[in-house]
Design a protein around this motif. Structure first.
Motif, PDB file in Angstrom:
ATOM      1  N   ILE A 128      38.872  40.082  31.968  1.00 54.63           N
ATOM      2  CA  ILE A 128      38.980  39.345  33.225  1.00 54.63           C
ATOM      3  C   ILE A 128      37.928  39.848  34.210  1.00 54.63           C
ATOM      4  N   CYS A 138      34.602  38.350  33.407  1.00 54.07           N
ATOM      5  CA  CYS A 138      34.501  36.949  33.868  1.00 54.07           C
ATOM      6  C   CYS A 138      34.226  36.894  35.363  1.00 54.07           C
ATOM      7  N   TRP A 139      34.976  37.713  36.098  1.00 57.74           N
ATOM      8  CA  TRP A 139      34.842  37.617  37.553  1.00 57.74           C
ATOM      9  C   TRP A 139      33.544  38.250  38.034  1.00 57.74           C
ATOM     10  N   THR A 140      33.019  39.209  37.249  1.00 57.24           N
ATOM     11  CA  THR A 140      31.698  39.753  37.587  1.00 57.24           C
ATOM     12  C   THR A 140      30.645  38.661  37.461  1.00 57.24           C
ATOM     13  N   THR A 197      31.113  35.611  37.943  1.00 64.94           N
ATOM     14  CA  THR A 197      31.277  34.757  39.121  1.00 64.94           C
ATOM     15  C   THR A 197      30.561  35.355  40.322  1.00 64.94           C
ATOM     16  N   MET A 198      30.744  36.662  40.502  1.00 67.28           N
ATOM     17  CA  MET A 198      30.088  37.301  41.652  1.00 67.28           C
ATOM     18  C   MET A 198      28.577  37.203  41.528  1.00 67.28           C
ATOM     19  N   LEU A 215      35.500  32.259  36.949  1.00 65.76           N
ATOM     20  CA  LEU A 215      36.700  32.429  37.763  1.00 65.76           C
ATOM     21  C   LEU A 215      37.922  31.839  37.053  1.00 65.76           C
ATOM     22  N   GLY A 239      38.922  33.734  33.815  1.00 69.64           N
ATOM     23  CA  GLY A 239      39.568  34.981  34.206  1.00 69.64           C
ATOM     24  C   GLY A 239      41.018  34.746  34.601  1.00 69.64           C
ATOM     25  N   LEU A 240      41.236  33.695  35.389  1.00 66.31           N
ATOM     26  CA  LEU A 240      42.601  33.380  35.821  1.00 66.31           C
ATOM     27  C   LEU A 240      43.494  33.047  34.628  1.00 66.31           C
ATOM     28  N   TRP A 270      44.383  36.153  32.786  1.00 67.81           N
ATOM     29  CA  TRP A 270      45.352  36.922  33.559  1.00 67.81           C
ATOM     30  C   TRP A 270      46.759  36.351  33.365  1.00 67.81           C
TER      31      TRP A 270
END
Lengths: 337, 297, 536
Positions: free
Chosen positions: A67, A70-72, A74-75, A105, A108-109, A112
């Motif tokens: 996760i 994935c969010w990295t 996105t950043m 994003l 990742g969700l 989660w």
């Protein structure tokens, strides 16, 4: 009926032998009215408090890392978007970054929710709320009926109200008429008339010799290029046998003929000219007109010929219309015929 | 890395070349996958010969030999036409000869086929010789008149090969230059109705194809307007001036690689093709996503 | 499992949540609603998410639409375009155009991220309609429109209409050559309506076509009227779904009175949010990588120019196709005329939508089915309805193909005359043939279900508490009643579940409930089948 020793949604009462029928909270969680008995089609002892990797910290940790990855992404794409924007923008990079960012994003969700959050499928009662119970129905009918009798007692007022609504409503419709001009004769008129010179797109007048044999040109009434109904095609048929219909004698100059460019079907400009078959085709709905037969429709949805423009040559040798169109150009309408 | 970027820019055909691409490897990969998966096939723009027609006797003689070998069976001796409906070519002119030969429309396989673009059958020298010979046909026929057999050539005005004026690129360009804006305007009124706004082509009545313009050279476009290769109508000098024809030819040239700032052009076929992409790629991916998220049971 | 610190931390969190929720409840008495909402169960078959895809496309449309509205100028005033190199589209330099068209060029070339926003907006509209069409099909073929959900069917169709009109008005706003041609055709269709046509057309356009009033009016329609209608209808749509709860496919343990799926919190909410993100991403990729409606190549609109291959967006294609295929009939008498475009442009969609709106009533008459349903039909169990649906799809497909006759003709090297003739026959033949094939296929699938040999393959093998085995199908081999209610059916995805099916909701004690108990009670028996039946 049956109980299990697994923890239940209520959490605190997860011991064997506990009768869920007694706990209103459990019933609420499963959509059951606390006053109702536990229904047969809702299994007991369901457990929706566990998550997928609850018993496997190693896998849970790995899921967490996925996760985070994935969010990295996105950043990073957010930063990239900001830079691209500052530099001036580039649609392909922007699109790609939006894709990477949002999908990162989202994925990742999903991971989660799937791996680290409680929630297996559960079966609950639908409840009975599509239909109210009898007392409520009766009460509603009574509440409504309170006024039925007194109103029915005054039929005059009731009819009057209908009349008022009708008259006042019609008055409210009148502003609609201000939305547009009245059609009047607009649909019958073009900017053509006796002695109007034919011009090209740049308002240059034309002579008969300007149109080559098998040539076509869109022409306009002089100084009225934007006149929407007036655009006309001028075609030089050369020696091809043009069928002069009764009433149109003298409207052509040798092989030079002029017809309205507005399709009699749906008003598109009839642009495609097949110089071999001498047919005009509308690119919108494929209505086909035979120029040699006075632009008679030979295929497609159009049912009327394209109106012909009577041509003449003025003293200076320029092409003019000897008269305007003798019938409304363009598609049909109620008052047309 | 830079080569990949260059390739991508070419594929995307946008003004990417004018803008700085700030793409990480992920972007490049995503772009690349998308680009190669749906790359619109575009032809390379072949520049047609724009030389004046040769009047050299040996060229004409060579042209006559070629004509006898490849054209005479239909178009007759000295181009007087054939009984199978092939037109006489005496007044066809150099532009028609050059257009039909360089676009590979002639020689034709079967007489009732629509002449469509193929690889040119003749090389540059042969083309020059044949064009010289056909341009000389009026003189040959007045010297040795033969009865004309075939139908009259499509546009009996013997147009010469037109020259195309250059694009105005700035203050230093010659006075005869033309602008893309003029080209767009004239193209839009005179050509787009058949060839489609982006030159993708279309359909005429009776099964006649309107060819795509994505392979037509500057000269070929100008020639086609002047000649009116059947079933296309003729655009004579009174209808469109040399400057207007040049502007249109330049705009058609631009349409070979138009500004596709928005990404892949989807062949510029318009909303139905776009709808197909939207449903198959857009909605398709989202369906897959919901299948992954949702319960497939 | 949990250490003392963890438990303490959890208790602390609980405390804060408790304070917050209690504070709200002290004022609103909202805990009942909040509990119901958070515990609410959504069946999460993937096909139920397509409606969400549609809704989230609308979210994208709202966001990108607001961005575009900041830069769009709704004016038909004539301007001369003056781009500077690097800022604007040079091949149109110096041309006359409407201010609206100029502003869309500015959005595409000068506004940063403007083109991506514009293309995302357009792609979102295309995908929106695709999702709506799929969603509509899903509702139709599974009988989800049946009582008590007839109202939501009507609301859904009103949404479809609003979205189509919203899409068409948006397609027309840039005032480019393509959209102007589309508006010209619509003007002619309106003009062709008997009695009021010309007045109506002039009132809509303000004058003879093209006029200068339409663009600002369309802006109001596209920015305010239809979005408002869509938001209102969507709210009603969702409130009804919330109130009536989602339908579900029949399956083991599922009855008319229970519901199986994920709770809103956290599974459903988070996955749904993730779907929204993925939709943003996919539409962003389309918007950045695939060019849509390159208005700069079409050029500004003039009433006297037109481009070959003039078509509307795909979801209006069937109407354009209907206008192309309608024969050259016009009726003239007593000095009046019913012009050709009226029939294919007004009458045909009028009839089509009337049938669609009336379908729940028609369906009720056909199947004499007046009871409420929460469990869905499998398409094969209602062969006639399925045949009608497949026939309708064939009808729409034929008409949509018809709107591309020129492109198809060019591709297939076939005269458009012949293509149109084929498609004209196809309008009648294709629905009949497709419907008949669908009907026969449904019957064949039903026979397959009924065949005793097929049972163990598709059924659930049950081991009873005393160790005996039997399959679910054996208990329900005989059909419950004449029109196919209450029989056991195989799971339609063929993944090995049997579906205890009780769709008439009259509580027929034909053993379904009994079977369900067995399946769902781990102590009484074990369900043995291919994939995990809990299916998380």
């Amino acid at each position: 009926m049956t109980t299990t020793d697994r923890p239940t949604a209520s959490g605190d009462h997860s011991y064997a032998g506990y009768d869920e029928d007694d706990d209103p909270k459990v019933k609420l969680h499963y959509g059951i009215d606390p006053h109702d008995p536990w229904p047969d089609d809702v299994p007991r002892g369901q457990d929706d408090s566990r998550w997928r990797f609850q018993d496997n910290p190693r896998l849970a940790r790995r899921a967490e890392l996925k996760i985070a990855f994935c969010w990295t992404l996105t950043m990073l794409s957010g930063i990239a978007l900001a830079i691209v924007y500052c530099v001036g923008g580039q649609p392909q990079v922007e699109g790609t970054m939006l894709f990477v960012g949002f999908v990162g994003l989202g994925v990742g969700l999903i991971l989660w929710a799937r791996d680290l959050l409680p929630g297996t499928e559960v079966t609950a009662s639908r409840g009975t709320h599509n239909i109210s119970d009898a007392a409520k129905r009766e009460a509603a009918v009574e509440a409504f009926n309170r006024t039925v009798d007194p109103i029915a007692r005054r039929p005059f007022l009731l009819r009057m109200l209908g009349l008022v609504g009708g008259v006042f409503g019609v008055a409210a419709l009148f502003p609609i008429a201000s939305l547009g001009d009245r059609p009047h004769r607009t649909l019958y008129k073009t900017a053509w008339g006796p002695g109007v010179r034919l011009v090209d797109q740049d308002n240059n007048p034309l002579k008969p010799a300007d149109i080559a044999v098998n040539g076509i040109l869109t022409v306009f009434p002089e100084n009225n290029i934007e006149s929407p109904q007036s655009s006309t095609v001028l075609i030089n048929l050369g020696d091809a046998p043009f069928d002069v219909r009764p009433g149109t004698v003298g409207w052509n100059i040798g092989g030079l003929v002029a017809f309205s460019k507005i399709c009699t079907h749906a008003g598109c400009p009839v642009g495609l000219y097949n110089a071999q078959t001498h047919q005009l085709v509308c690119p919108c709905h494929q209505s086909t007109f035979d120029v040699l037969k006075g632009c008679n429709p030979v295929f497609g949805p159009a049912s009327r010929s394209l109106p012909q423009l009577p041509l003449a040559v003025n003293n200076a040798g320029y092409l003019i219309s000897s008269e305007g169109y003798q019938q409304p150009v363009g598609p049909g309408f109620w008052n047309r015929a | 890395m830079t080569r990949t970027l260059k390739l991508l820019r070419r594929v995307l055909r946008g003004p990417a070349s004018r803008r700085r691409i700030l793409a990480g490897p992920a972007a490049v990969m995503a772009l690349g996958v998308a680009a190669f998966a749906f790359m619109a096939v575009t032809g390379t723009a072949a520049q047609g010969a724009n030389a004046p027609v040769s009047t050299n006797a040996s060229d004409i003689a060579a042209g006559e030999q070629l004509f006898a070998a490849h054209c005479q069976s239909c178009h007759g001796v000295n181009g007087v036409g054939g009984t199978n409906g092939s037109p006489e070519l005496i007044d066809a002119g150099a532009a028609a000869a050059d257009f039909y030969i360089t676009t590979g429309r002639m020689p034709l396989n079967a007489t009732n086929n629509q002449a469509l673009r193929h690889h040119s059958y003749f090389n540059a020298t042969q083309t020059r010789d044949l064009v010289a010979y056909i341009a000389d046909l009026p003189a040959i026929n007045s010297a040795h008149p033969l009865p004309r057999v075939g139908e009259e050539a499509f546009n009996p005005t013997s147009p010469g090969i037109p020259t195309v004026a250059p694009l105005c690129t700035g203050p230093g360009t010659p006075s005869g230059c033309v602008t893309l804006s003029d080209g767009q305007r004239y193209y839009s009124l005179n050509c787009a109705q058949c060839h489609q706004a982006a030159g993708a082509g279309g359909m005429l009545s009776k099964g006649d194809i309107v060819p795509s313009l994505h392979n037509a050279s500057l000269t070929q476009v100008a020639e086609a307007m002047r000649v009116g290769p059947s079933p296309m109508p003729v655009f004579g000098t009174g209808q469109l001036s040399a400057k207007q024809v040049s502007a249109i030819a330049q705009y058609v040239q631009y349409l070979h690689n138009p500004n596709n700032r928005g990404g892949l052009g989807i062949s510029h076929f318009g909303p139905i093709a776009e709808g197909f992409v939207g449903i198959v790629i857009g909605f398709g991916v989202l369906m897959l996503a919901s299948r992954l998220i949702g319960n497939r049971g | 499992m949990s250490t003392t610190e963890e438990r303490l931390a959890a208790e602390k969190r609980m405390k804060y949540e408790r304070v917050g929720l209690d504070a709200v409840d002290d004022r609103l008495g909202s805990s009942g609603f909040i509990q119901k909402a958070l515990d609410k169960i959504f069946p999460d078959h993937w096909s139920f998410m397509v409606g969400e895809i549609a809704m989230y496309c609308f979210v994208v449309l709202l966001i990108t639409g607001v961005y575009l509205a900041l830069y769009y100028v709704p004016s038909a005033a004539d301007v001369v375009y003056h781009p500077t190199p690097g800022h604007g589209y040079m091949p149109l330099a110096g041309q006359h155009m409407s201010e609206a068209y100029q502003s869309v060029l500015n959005i595409s070339f000068n506004v940063r991220a403007g083109l991506v926003m514009r293309q995302m907006h357009h792609w979102a509209a295309v995908v929106f309609m695709a999702a709506i069409a799929f969603h509509l099909c899903r509702i139709f073929f599974t009988g989800a429109f049946r009582r008590p959900r007839e109202t939501n069917w009507v609301i859904g169709l009103l949404l479809l209409l609003s979205v189509m009109l919203e899409g068409f008005s948006g397609y027309s706003l840039p005032d480019d050559l393509l959209s102007g041609t589309g508006l010209r055709v619509v003007f002619s269709i309106v003009e062709s309506i008997p009695f009021i046509g010309t007045w109506l057309a002039f009132d809509l356009w303000g004058s003879q076509f093209p006029g200068s009033s339409l663009i600002p009016r369309l802006f109001v329609v596209h920015e305010f009227l239809f979005p408002l209608a869509i938001i209102g209808l969507l709210t009603a749509h969702l409130m009804l779904i919330w109130r009536q709860k989602h339908t579900d496919f029949p399956g083991p343990g599922k009855t008319e009175t229970n519901i199986r799926g994920s709770r809103l919190w956290p599974q459903y909410a988070i996955k749904s949010g993730a779907l929204l993100m993925i939709i943003f991403g996919v539409l962003g990729a389309l918007g950045g990588l695939f060019q849509i409606n390159a208005i700069w190549l079409y050029g500004p609109y003039n009433p006297y120019t037109v481009s070959a291959g003039a078509q509307p967006d795909w979801y209006v294609g069937w109407l354009d196709g209907s206008v192309r295929l309608w024969p050259h009939w016009e009726f003239r008498s007593f000095g009046h005329e019913i012009a050709n475009p009226f029939f294919p442009g007004v009458l045909v969609p009028g009839i089509v939508f009337t049938i669609m709106f009336a379908w729940p009533q028609i369906d009720r008459l056909i199947y004499k089915d007046h009871v409420a349903h929460n469990l869905l039909d499998r398409p094969r169990d209602k062969p006639f309805r399925t045949a009608v649906g497949v026939g309708a799809l064939a009808f729409f497909t034929d008409l949509t193909f018809a709107s591309g006759t020129d492109l198809l003709g060019n591709d297939l090297h076939m005269p458009f005359e012949r293509l149109i003739e084929i498609l004209q026959y196809g309008v009648f033949v294709a629905p009949l043939v497709a419907g008949a094939i669908a009907y026969k296929t449904c019957q064949a699938l039903q026979r397959t279900d009924a065949h005793p040999i097929m049972k163990p393959v598709g059924g659930i093998l049950i081991r009873t508490a005393d160790g005996a085995y039997h399959t679910l199908g054996d208990e329900h081999g005989a059909h419950g009643d004449h029109d196919g209610h209450g029989h056991a059916v195989d799971d339609h995805d063929g993944n090995g579940h049997a579906a205890a099916h009780d769709d008439d909701g009259n509580g027929s004690a034909d053993g379904n409930g009994h079977a369900a108990e067995e399946v769902d009670e781990p102590a009484a028996g074990a369900a043995i089948s291919g994939p995990d039946p809990s299916g998380s």
